[in-house]
Design an enzyme around this catalytic site. Structure first.
Site, PDB file in Angstrom:
ATOM      1  N   THR A 399       0.901  -1.213   0.129  1.00  0.00           N
ATOM      2  CA  THR A 399      -0.025   0.046   0.074  1.00  0.00           C
ATOM      3  C   THR A 399       1.015   1.303  -0.055  1.00  0.00           C
ATOM      4  O   THR A 399       2.070   1.203   0.129  1.00  0.00           O
ATOM      5  CB  THR A 399      -1.103  -0.071   1.168  1.00  0.00           C
ATOM      6  OG1 THR A 399      -1.831  -1.185   1.106  1.00  0.00           O
ATOM      7  CG2 THR A 399      -1.912   1.030   1.416  1.00  0.00           C
ATOM      8  N   SER A 464     -11.094  -3.087   5.030  1.00  0.00           N
ATOM      9  CA  SER A 464     -10.001  -2.640   4.929  1.00  0.00           C
ATOM     10  C   SER A 464      -9.251  -2.006   6.181  1.00  0.00           C
ATOM     11  O   SER A 464     -10.118  -1.680   6.915  1.00  0.00           O
ATOM     12  CB  SER A 464      -9.739  -1.300   3.669  1.00  0.00           C
ATOM     13  OG  SER A 464      -8.595  -0.781   3.543  1.00  0.00           O
TER      14      SER A 464
END
Length: 579
Positions: A399, A464
């Site tokens: 990420t 998430s």
């Protein structure tokens, strides 16, 4: 002292050792790659902090041309997809907070991937009902969700863009055509991450004829990515979801030699980004705002801070071992709620407001003993809580996070991801497709048949931990921050917020401070950052402490009356620039 390669190999071994437990959120994220000096940078008018110098320079260039924070964010994302392809890109998804200084309005944007319509709840199960192993599920088109970041940025630009859409693509197109220098981090990840060169397209791009990763310092050109970006620059974000780009993605997923997926043209055509109300809660004299579900980041970060504040109001300021102990216990309690309740709010009831309500957090904080670890932690019952069962997901994200402030005072905080390093390994049009479907719980129900909130369903967005944050004081933004790191993102961000807002630390000092991680039974302290006496005292309180390298990529901007102060995480290769 360990070398970068030794640190990364250790992380990879841990990753592989956890891979058989497909639903474990404590799986080690992307990989450690050293620790570098990264002092704070100051600026008067505008600033960008991203995970790579190429991306930061692109964002700064757009800001200097009069672009908005959203404009600069688009330019940064497009470049990151080229130079940091293992972490994010147009084949992935994102969560974004944006402060509109003129309207004095905060918006929260959900560009999370969705599950294709052909998928059912047994997507990650074998025929005998057992869950797939992690890499068995991740590698290939089987794990690809409908990408959302392009739709989200396109929608945000229509509202908040200042420069023409096509202008924002120029830095990435030029860099893709002329080439960029392979960084040590990209090279190391190519060398050490498992199962990268599993498709001819990805192998020929990143690896040489001998099958070895191209070297640090080599110039890497990506004409296919430049062509994709030219199409998007000319025809707009819709060109990603219709036409040749969409057809090529669908074909690549369907024909993947590892494990084919079910992405369709209608899945892409029907995708839309969502604006949702940000989740906000008070902390001391501040208002801290984060992304709402399906991200668990906002509620869980706010819950940790709220419990710590409740304890400090009762017992006084926490220091040293007392603070670490309290942070560990608050994080464990917050994660218990996260695992029970957070999922896509369009599919299940999520008690978002109840999870961060002050009286509820005070009652949760009252469970924390000052000198003893709780033997077990269970989810509480906030107002609005539905009857669901706990669930976890692998969440091994690769990420990226960037924070941007423009000259008009607009603020952007965005976390973006393709999930694990190099995503699904499906490489098409010069970019990687995500493996975000593996963020769902692999099992749809418990043994008694009770449904898991974060189970996979057609059209659903997986839970998430992405935690883009904007902090306000007296109605004005004072801090933008976030990080990559899988489920550990939550503790990375919560710890840094506490140090800046609660302890008054400088932003670069707070970001560089040793991390404390606590999820369920797991307790990690960042290796080499805590005294042996501290560890012994924590062990006496019952904490099963393990020292581990951490892979945060915290990027933040502190907004002061005197100007801007930004910092990039020394654990990665980011940069802060401003003017």
């Amino acid at each position: 002292m360990f070398t970068t390669q030794q640190l990364l190999r250790f992380s990879i071994l841990l990753l592989i050792s956890y891979a058989s437990y497909a639903s474990d959120p404590t799986i080690v994220p992307e990989a450690a790659s050293g620790f570098n000096k990264s002092p704070a940078v100051t600026a008067k008018s505008a600033m960008a902090v991203t995970a790579n110098p190429y991306a930061t320079k692109a964002a700064q260039k757009i800001l200097a041309q009069g672009g908005s924070a959203v404009d600069a964010g688009i330019a940064a994302q497009l470049v990151l997809g080229l130079v940091e392809p293992q972490s994010s890109g147009i084949g992935g998804g994102a969560f974004m907070l944006f402060w509109d200084a003129q309207r004095k309005q905060l918006s929260s944007w959900d560009g999370r991937e969705t599950a294709p319509q052909a998928i059912n709840e047994r997507h990650f199960l074998h025929t005998d009902g057992s869950a797939m192993g992690f890499f068995e599920a991740v590698i290939g088109g089987h794990s690809v969700g409908v990408p959302g970041v392009v739709a989200m940025l396109d929608a945000a630009h229509r509202q908040f863009g200042e420069l023409p859409w096509s202008t924002l693509f120029t830095p990435a197109i030029e860099l893709a055509e002329t080439g960029f220098v392979i960084s040590p981090r990209l090279h190391t990840l190519l060398k050490e991450m498992p199962k990268v060169a599993v498709n001819p397209a990805i192998s020929s791009y990143f690896f040489n004829a001998a099958g070895k990763p191209k070297a640090v310092g080599d110039l890497l050109q990506n004409p296919a990515y430049a062509a994709t970006l030219r199409k998007l620059a000319q025809d707009g974000g819709k060109a990603f979801y219709h036409g040749d780009i969409a057809k090529n993605m669908v074909a690549a997923v369907a024909n993947d030699p590892n494990r084919a997926g079910s992405l369709s043209l209608s899945d892409l055509a029907n995708y839309h980004a969502i604006q949702r109300p940000a989740v906000c809660a008070p902390y001391r004299e501040y208002q801290v705002c984060g992304a709402p579900p399906p991200s668990s980041g906002g509620t869980t970060v706010l819950a940790i801070l709220g419990m710590i504040e409740a304890i400090e109001r009762q017992r006084g300021a926490l220091r040293g071992v007392d603070f670490i102990h309290t942070f560990i216990e608050a994080s464990r309690l917050a994660f218990a709620d996260r695992n029970r309740y957070i999922a896509d709010p369009d599919f299940v009831t999520v008690p978002t407001a109840g999870l961060v309500e002050r009286h509820y957090l005070k009652s949760r904080a009252a469970l924390i003993k000052p000198n003893r670890r709780l033997a077990t932690v269970v989810a509480g019952k906030p107002v609005g809580a539905p009857a669901v069962v706990d669930s976890s997901s692998p969440e091994l994200p690769s990420t990226s996070h960037f924070s941007i402030v423009d000259a008009d005072g607009n603020v952007l905080s965005m976390t973006t991801s393709i999930e694990t390093a190099f995503g699904s390994r499906v490489f098409v049009g010069g970019f990687l497709l995500n493996n975000q479907l593996s963020d769902f719980s692999f099992s749809p129900a418990e043994k008694d048949g009770s449904k898991i909130a974060n189970r996979i369903q057609a059209g659903k967005r997986p839970r998430s931990s992405m935690s883009p944050i904007i902090v306000f004081k007296d109605g004005s933004p004072v801090l933008a921050i976030g990080s990559p790191g899988g489920a550990r993102i939550i503790d990375y961000v919560a710890g840094s917020l506490y140090r800046v807002l609660g302890q008054g630390e400088a932003i670069d000092t707070a970001i560089a401070s040793g991390h404390i991680i606590a999820m369920g039974d797991l307790v990690e302290l960042e290796a080499g950052r805590f005294d042996r006496d501290v560890i012994k005292q924590l062990q006496k309180r019952g904490h099963p402490v393990k020292e581990s390298d951490q892979t945060s990529g915290l990027h933040g901007i502190l907004i002061k009356e005197s100007g801007l102060e930004g910092a990039a995480d020394p654990r990665r290769e980011g940069q802060a620039l401003g003017y």
